[in-house]
Design a protein around this motif. Structure first.
Motif, PDB file in Angstrom:
ATOM      1  N   ASN A 133      66.604  50.545  29.031  1.00  0.00           N
ATOM      2  CA  ASN A 133      65.251  50.518  29.579  1.00  0.00           C
ATOM      3  C   ASN A 133      64.443  49.376  28.980  1.00  0.00           C
ATOM      4  N   ASN A 178      65.456  48.644  36.426  1.00  0.00           N
ATOM      5  CA  ASN A 178      64.556  49.460  35.628  1.00  0.00           C
ATOM      6  C   ASN A 178      63.772  50.436  36.490  1.00  0.00           C
ATOM      7  N   ARG A 214      64.295  54.352  35.739  1.00  0.00           N
ATOM      8  CA  ARG A 214      63.150  54.952  35.042  1.00  0.00           C
ATOM      9  C   ARG A 214      62.180  55.649  35.978  1.00  0.00           C
TER      10      ARG A 214
END
Length: 458
Positions: A186, A219, A223
Motif C-alpha cells: 500500500n 492502490n 485499498r
C-alpha cells in the motif's frame, strides 16, 4: 453475429497495439492502468491462497497470522510443519525444472532489465505454488516476491498477446511489477520508484509516468475497492527536538555497518546449502527444520514478521526479547533463503531494521534516562527505512516507503538523514546491493545478446 463480434474485438486490439507501437502516451497510460488492475487482482488471489493454506493448517477458527497459528500448535507440530512444507515446495520446483519447458525470464527483474519482457507462465505458476507451501508452512521469507512475479507475468502475457516488441513489452511488465509492489505494501509512490530506481537504475519521465499510473490503479483496487489494509500499522511519530537528529544519524551509521554483514550472512547460507550433496527438496526440508527448531523456542520466527513488527511498534518490549528474536529471525531467514525457498527478503529486511532501531533506542534510553528522547517505536520506524536503504541501495525509495506507511511529515528529517548515511556507509563496505547479482547477470546476458546480434549483422 459471433464472427462480427470477434472481428470487432480484434480490430480494437489491433488499434490498441498500433497506438502503443506509435508511442502514443494516452494509449500507454491506458495500458498501464490495465496492468495495475491485473497486478492488483493477481496479488489478491495469492493472498487468498495463503489464507486458505493457513486455514487448512489451523482449522476454520485459526487466528489470522502465521505467528498466531504457530502459537496454537504443539511444539512437535511447529518443528515438523516447516520441514514438510519445504519438502513439498522443493518437489514442486524439481518437477517444474524437469517437466516444464523454460520460456522467458526466471524473474521479473530479468524480464525488465534484459530487454525482452517475456516471463514463462508455467514456470511462474509452479514457483508461486511452491512459495505458497513454503510461506504457508512458516518459512521466514516475504510473500512480496511471488506476488510481484505473478503481477508481472500477467502483464507479460498481455503484451505477448498484443505481439508487442521487447521495448514496449518490458515497460508493460514493469507496470505489472509496480502494481504488485504497491498492492503488497500500500505504498504507491515507493512502488513506482522501486522499479525505476532499482530495476531500471535511472528515473526518467518516459518510464516513471506509466509506472505511477499503474501504481495508482493498483492502490485504488486493493485499498479502496477491496479494503485491504496496510501491512504495518505505524504509530504516531514523535520527534522531540532538532538536536535529536544526531541520534538518528547514529542509527543510520549502525544500519550501514550492519546491512553488509546481513547480506553476507545470507550469501554464506546459500553457499552452504548449495554445497550439500542433497536434492533440492531435501535441502528445503532441512531449511524448514532449522526454522521449526527455532520456532519450538520462539514461535515468532514463523512467517514474514508482520505481526511481530506491529507488536514492537505498539507495545513495550524488553531489550533482551528484541535481541533474542532478532538473532533467531536472522538465522531463520538465512535458512529459508539459503535452502532455495521462493520468496522475498524485502519484508525480513524491514523486520531486522525495526528490531535494530528498537535496540538502539533502548540503549539510548538506558544511557540518558532523563533525556528528551523519542519513543522506541520512532527509532524502530526509522531503522526500517535505514536498513532498507542500506541493502537495496535505493535511498529515495526507502524514504518514501516509510513516509507512506507513517503518513507523518515529522518522520522525514530523521528518516532522510538515517537512510542517506546508511546507504553511503553500506555502499563503501559492500558495493553490491541485495539485488546486484541478479541485475548484473541480466545485464551481462543483455551484453552477450547485443554482441551476438552485431556479429550476425556483420
Amino acid at each position: 453475429m459471433a464472427r462480427e463480434i470477434r472481428s470487432r474485438k480484434w480490430a480494437w486490439l489491433n488499434a490498441l497495439r498500433g497506438r502503443l507501437l506509435a508511442d502514443n502516451l494516452p494509449a500507454t497510460l491506458c495500458a498501464a492502468a490495465l496492468m495495475g488492475l491485473f497486478g492488483a487482482l493477481a496479488t489478491v488471489v495469492f493472498r487468498e491462497l495463503l489464507d486458505w493454506t493457513q486455514m487448512v493448517l489451523g482449522g476454520e477458527d485459526a487466528p489470522h497470522g502465521m505467528v498466531s497459528l504457530a502459537r496454537g500448535l504443539d511444539p512437535w507440530q511447529r518443528f515438523l510443519i516447516p520441514a514438510v512444507g519445504g519438502a513439498i515446495a522443493g518437489v514442486i520446483l524439481q518437477m517444474a525444472a524437469k517437466w516444464l519447458p523454460k520460456r522467458g525470464a526466471a524473474d521479473y527483474m530479468e524480464a525488465i532489465s534484459i530487454g525482452r519482457g517475456v516471463i514463462g507462465f508455467r514456470q511462474t505458476i509452479a514457483r508461486s505454488v511452491s512459495s505458497i507451501f513454503s510461506i504457508g508452512s512458516g518459512a521466514s521469507i516475504g510473500r512480496e516476491g511471488p506476488m510481484v512475479q505473478l503481477a508481472a507475468m500477467f502483464s507479460s502475457l498481455t503484451g505477448r498477446f498484443l505481439l508487442l516488441p521487447p521495448r514496449h513489452l518490458r515497460l508493460l511488465v514493469a507496470c505489472g511489477a509496480t502494481a504488485g509492489i504497491t498492492s503488497a505494501y500500500n505504498a504507491p509512490i515507493a512502488g513506482a520508484l522501486f522499479i525505476s530506481e532499482i530495476v531500471y537504475g535511472v528515473i526518467s519521465t518516459a518510464t516513471l509516468v506509466p509506472l505511477v499510473v499503474s501504481s495508482v490503479v493498483a492502490n485504488i483496487v486493493t485499498r479502496q475497492i477491496l479494503h485491504y489494509d496496510a501491512v504495518f500499522h505505524m504509530p504516531h511519530f514523535e520527534f522531540v527536538s532538532g538536536w535529536e537528529v544526531i541520534n538518528y544519524l547514529g542509527l543510520g551509521v549502525i544500519a550501514g555497518l550492519a546491512a553488509p554483514q546481513f547480506l553476507r550472512f545470507l550469501d554464506a547460507s546459500r553457499l552452504v546449502f548449495g554445497r550439500l550433496p542433497f536434492p533440492l527438496w531435501a535441502r528445503m526440508a532441512l531449511g524448514g527444520l532449522v526454522v521449526g527448531a527455532l520456532s519450538v523456542i520462539n514461535p515468532q520466527v514463523w512467517g514474514n514478521g508482520y505481526s511481530v513488527v506491529n507488536s514492537m511498534l505498539h507495545t513495550q518490549w524488553a531489550w533482551q526479547a528484541v535481541a533474542a528474536i532478532l538473532l533467531m529471525k536472522i538465522v531463520a531467514t538465512a535458512a529459508s533463503v539459503g535452502s532455495g525457498a521462493v520468496g522475498g527478503v524485502f519484508t525480513p529486511t524491514l523486520f531486522v531494521g525495526a528490531a535494530l532501531g528498537a535496540l538502539y533506542a533502548s540503549g539510548l534510553h538506558a544511557l540518558f534516562p532523563a533525556g528528551d528522547l523519542s519513543a522506541v517505536s520512532s527509532y524502530a520506524v526509522v531503522g526500517m527505512g535505514a536498513l532498507l536503504a542500506a541493502t537495496t541501495y535505493a535511498p529515495l525509495m526507502s524514504i518514501l516507503m516509510i513516509f507512506e506507511m507513517t503518513l507523518s511529515y515529522e518522520v522525514m528529517l530523521p528518516l532522510m538523514l538515517a537512510c542517506i548515511s546508511a546507504y553511503v556507509i553500506a555502499h563503501r563496505i559492500r558495493p553490491e546491493s541485495v539485488y546486484a547479482k541478479s541485475l548484473a547477470s541480466n545485464r551481462l546476458a543483455q551484453f552477450r545478446i547485443e554482441n551476438s546480434s552485431n556479429t550476425k549483422s556483420e
